[in-house]
Write a protein that holds these residues in place. Structure first.
Motif, PDB file in Angstrom:
ATOM      1  N   ILE A   1       0.825  -1.210   0.000  1.00 22.68           N
ATOM      2  CA  ILE A   1       0.000   0.000   0.000  1.00 22.68           C
ATOM      3  C   ILE A   1       0.857   1.257   0.000  1.00 22.68           C
ATOM      4  O   ILE A   1       0.685   2.148  -0.833  1.00 22.68           O
ATOM      5  CB  ILE A   1      -0.951   0.008   1.214  1.00 22.68           C
ATOM      6  N   LYS A   2       1.816   1.333   0.899  1.00 22.07           N
ATOM      7  CA  LYS A   2       2.628   2.534   1.049  1.00 22.07           C
ATOM      8  C   LYS A   2       3.871   2.456   0.158  1.00 22.07           C
ATOM      9  O   LYS A   2       4.399   1.369  -0.100  1.00 22.07           O
ATOM     10  CB  LYS A   2       3.044   2.716   2.509  1.00 22.07           C
ATOM     11  N   PRO A   3       4.392   3.603  -0.299  1.00 24.61           N
ATOM     12  CA  PRO A   3       5.619   3.616  -1.117  1.00 24.61           C
ATOM     13  C   PRO A   3       6.858   3.473  -0.240  1.00 24.61           C
ATOM     14  O   PRO A   3       7.564   4.443   0.049  1.00 24.61           O
ATOM     15  CB  PRO A   3       5.553   4.983  -1.819  1.00 24.61           C
ATOM     16  N   GLN A   4       7.135   2.261   0.178  1.00 20.44           N
ATOM     17  CA  GLN A   4       8.280   2.000   1.032  1.00 20.44           C
ATOM     18  C   GLN A   4       8.630   0.518   0.958  1.00 20.44           C
ATOM     19  O   GLN A   4       7.841  -0.302   0.473  1.00 20.44           O
ATOM     20  CB  GLN A   4       7.973   2.397   2.484  1.00 20.44           C
ATOM     21  N   VAL A   5       9.830   0.195   1.414  1.00 18.44           N
ATOM     22  CA  VAL A   5      10.281  -1.196   1.503  1.00 18.44           C
ATOM     23  C   VAL A   5      10.624  -1.488   2.954  1.00 18.44           C
ATOM     24  O   VAL A   5      11.048  -0.593   3.705  1.00 18.44           O
ATOM     25  CB  VAL A   5      11.495  -1.467   0.588  1.00 18.44           C
ATOM     26  N   ARG A   6      10.435  -2.753   3.318  1.00 18.42           N
ATOM     27  CA  ARG A   6      10.717  -3.197   4.681  1.00 18.42           C
ATOM     28  C   ARG A   6      11.673  -4.372   4.640  1.00 18.42           C
ATOM     29  O   ARG A   6      11.552  -5.253   3.783  1.00 18.42           O
ATOM     30  CB  ARG A   6       9.422  -3.586   5.404  1.00 18.42           C
ATOM     31  N   LEU A   7      12.594  -4.394   5.576  1.00 15.87           N
ATOM     32  CA  LEU A   7      13.580  -5.463   5.683  1.00 15.87           C
ATOM     33  C   LEU A   7      13.251  -6.313   6.903  1.00 15.87           C
ATOM     34  O   LEU A   7      13.180  -5.796   8.031  1.00 15.87           O
ATOM     35  CB  LEU A   7      14.985  -4.882   5.804  1.00 15.87           C
ATOM     36  N   TYR A   8      13.024  -7.629   6.659  1.00 12.49           N
ATOM     37  CA  TYR A   8      12.665  -8.557   7.729  1.00 12.49           C
ATOM     38  C   TYR A   8      13.777  -9.581   7.899  1.00 12.49           C
ATOM     39  O   TYR A   8      14.407 -10.016   6.924  1.00 12.49           O
ATOM     40  CB  TYR A   8      11.363  -9.300   7.414  1.00 12.49           C
ATOM     41  N   GLU A   9      13.972  -9.990   9.117  1.00 14.03           N
ATOM     42  CA  GLU A   9      14.833 -11.137   9.414  1.00 14.03           C
ATOM     43  C   GLU A   9      13.950 -12.377   9.505  1.00 14.03           C
ATOM     44  O   GLU A   9      12.973 -12.394  10.262  1.00 14.03           O
ATOM     45  CB  GLU A   9      15.591 -10.926  10.721  1.00 14.03           C
ATOM     46  N   VAL A  10      14.309 -13.424   8.736  1.00 15.65           N
ATOM     47  CA  VAL A  10      13.474 -14.614   8.646  1.00 15.65           C
ATOM     48  C   VAL A  10      14.292 -15.826   9.058  1.00 15.65           C
ATOM     49  O   VAL A  10      15.538 -15.816   9.022  1.00 15.65           O
ATOM     50  CB  VAL A  10      12.929 -14.794   7.208  1.00 15.65           C
TER      51      VAL A  10
END
Length: 552
Positions: A498-507
């Motif tokens: 939805i938002k113009p952004q990226v997220r970094l997750y630890e998996v």
């Protein structure tokens, strides 16, 4: 006797010593000036007008009651009675009150052309209101459209970074020329007869079911595994992943990239069945696509259709006479005796700084001869599924207004075209061909025709679509700097739906299947570096550049 001299007689001029104008009535005036009316004035009156039509009009009998003297005139009663003002307008209609109070005569019928003009103006106003309403409605619909994330965010994932796209626009980083480490595959030559294809001489799009296309991720690539074991670089990726990062501010749909930190190395991967393998359609259009999965014009079905069209188009516009240009190493993903699509892989290395080098696998689909020199090309296709949706009918506009068609596609598919351009720049292709493929019928997603092919030089085309190479490398460098600070493990970079952004997750380490492990490489996967004594693709000279422009 001398002739008589002419004499000049000066007339007697009466002098008024008390003011302006003629002297008093008692003074003697010349006979020709007797009984001449005169308009007296005072000294403050502005002179210079022979007749002043802006003054108050005189009274009926020639006397001005405003104070200024005017010339007397004779009032003729007969002329006054014979004067009539002609006015054919109907009486004004009252604005207020019930109509039954005013019993007026019916108005005269208007002229036909006036009625037509008023009707056309009312129709234009209605269309203008409808257009404004539809634009606002489409914009609201686009803003309220529900896009799903490309990957399911699990509860045990930890979010580490959240980067808005607004920060990417300010980045700028210069990277020098790339170095070729390996060249693999074989290419067929481009068929120049497709440059003359028009909507009037359209060609059916063929299907190439026997040719295999490979979409291998980074850590499954045997060449990249060998280069990593030889410490040829610290960061490894493919051109599709890099172009996704470079053009991420233009993206609307969600995407994800798997990041693996192994030792001092960094690998950018894609998941099996990832959206990166598919082409988007109308991603940046104002009006959203239907959400029903059974609809042939839904986003998922159009994406599958566009991917198949792009693959078949890249193989149809080639000369299939068996003459191929083969590089020193074969296709690293093909088995013996397998029919492979025309594609070549360039494994290139860029030095980002003193400690970080990047190796990426770049693809080209064809080549052509220009004055005895080989010119690499990328081949891609835009597809039309319904002219009512885009507002431009390719069969009517493509031959005479090709620029308008391209402008519409850049508005509706900005991210896709930008990624194609970025991939051509990464591969150092000198020409990128873009085809226009349309459905044979708007409700038939299986049969298509080629309506035209247009060629562009990637650097010039990047300037036309406002694609800055330094900004693209700045985005990649910033992401790499963030990931290099991470500990060993697996991470995923997700574009917010939805938002113009990226997220970094630890998996967790077992979240995805593409894991890179430090293990010995089998002998059949070990390949020796290609000794490049001279450039296989020679640099562009002035004569060759002019020839390439002519071919494009």
């Amino acid at each position: 006797m001398s002739p008589q001299q002419p004499q000049l007689r000066v007339p007697e001029v009466a002098e008024n010593t008390d003011g302006w104008g003629p002297p008093d009535e008692n003074a003697t005036l010349p006979s020709q000036l007797q009984n001449v009316p005169y308009a007296p004035f005072i000294k403050s009156t502005h002179l210079g007008r022979a007749s002043d039509w802006t003054r108050n009009p005189p009274s009926r009998y020639g006397q001005n009651r405003g104070g200024d003297g005017v010339f007397d005139y004779f009032f003729d009663e007969q002329d006054e009675e014979s004067f009539r003002l002609v006015d054919g307008k109907p009486p004004a209609r009252p604005k207020f009150g019930p109509r039954w109070r005013f019993q007026q005569k019916p108005q005269l019928p208007q002229r036909k052309d006036e009625e037509d003009a008023r009707r056309k103006e009312a129709e234009k106003e209605r269309l203008r209101r409808d257009k404004f309403y539809n634009q606002n409605r489409n914009l609201q619909r686009r803003e309220t459209a529900t896009f799903k994330s490309s990957v399911d965010i699990q509860p045990d994932w930890t979010m580490l970074e959240q980067i808005p796209f607004s920060t990417f626009a300010k980045l700028n980083y210069f990277v020098g020329e790339a170095e070729d480490l390996a060249l693999c595959g074989a290419l067929e030559y481009y068929d120049k007869t497709y440059d003359r294809v028009t909507p009037k001489s359209e060609r059916r799009l063929e299907r190439f079911k026997n040719r295999n296309f490979f979409k291998v991720t980074t850590t499954d690539d045997p060449v990249i595994r060998r280069l990593a074991s030889e410490d040829m670089a610290t960061v490894f990726a493919t051109d599709s992943i890099l172009s996704t990062l470079m053009c991420s501010p233009r993206s609307v749909y969600s995407w994800d990239i798997v990041v693996q930190r192994v030792g001092n190395k960094l690998f950018f991967d894609k998941r099996d069945g990832s959206q990166l393998d598919l082409l988007t359609v109308s991603e940046t259009a104002q009006e959203s696509l239907p959400e029903g999965k059974d609809d042939i014009n839904s986003a998922q079905n159009l994406s599958m259709e566009a991917t198949v069209i792009n693959q078949n188009f890249s193989q149809q516009i080639l000369i299939k006479d068996g003459n191929k240009f083969s590089f020193q190493d074969p296709n690293p993903f093909a088995s013996e005796g397998e029919e492979v699509a025309s594609v070549a892989y360039r494994y290139r290395r860029w030095k980002l700084d003193e400690n970080i080098s990047l190796v990426a696998r770049c693809e080209v689909q064809s080549l052509m001869e220009v004055k005895g020199q080989r010119t690499l090309m990328t081949l891609n296709a835009l597809n039309e599924f319904d002219s009512k949706f885009t507002g431009v009918d390719w069969r009517q506009k493509l031959e005479t207004q090709k620029g308008a068609v391209l402008a519409t596609e850049l508005k509706n598919n900005n991210n896709k075209v930008a990624k194609w351009t970025a991939q051509a720049l990464l591969a150092s292709a000198e020409v990128m061909k873009i085809g226009y493929v349309s459905r044979l019928h708007p409700r038939d997603p299986y049969n298509h025709v080629i309506l035209g092919v247009q060629g562009y030089k990637p650097k010039e085309f990047a300037g036309q679509i406002n694609l800055n190479l330094n900004n693209m490398w700045g985005i990649v460098k910033s992401v790499i700097d963030i990931c290099m600070k991470l500990e060993e493990g697996k991470y995923v970079l997700v574009k917010d739906p939805i938002k113009p952004q990226v997220r970094l997750y630890e998996v967790p380490a077992d979240s995805f299947e593409n894991d890179y492990l430090e293990e010995p490489i089998p002998e059949e996967e070990q390949m020796q570096p290609v000794p490049v004594e001279e450039p296989i693709v020679q640099p562009v000279t002035e004569d060759k550049e002019a020839e390439v422009d002519a071919d494009v």
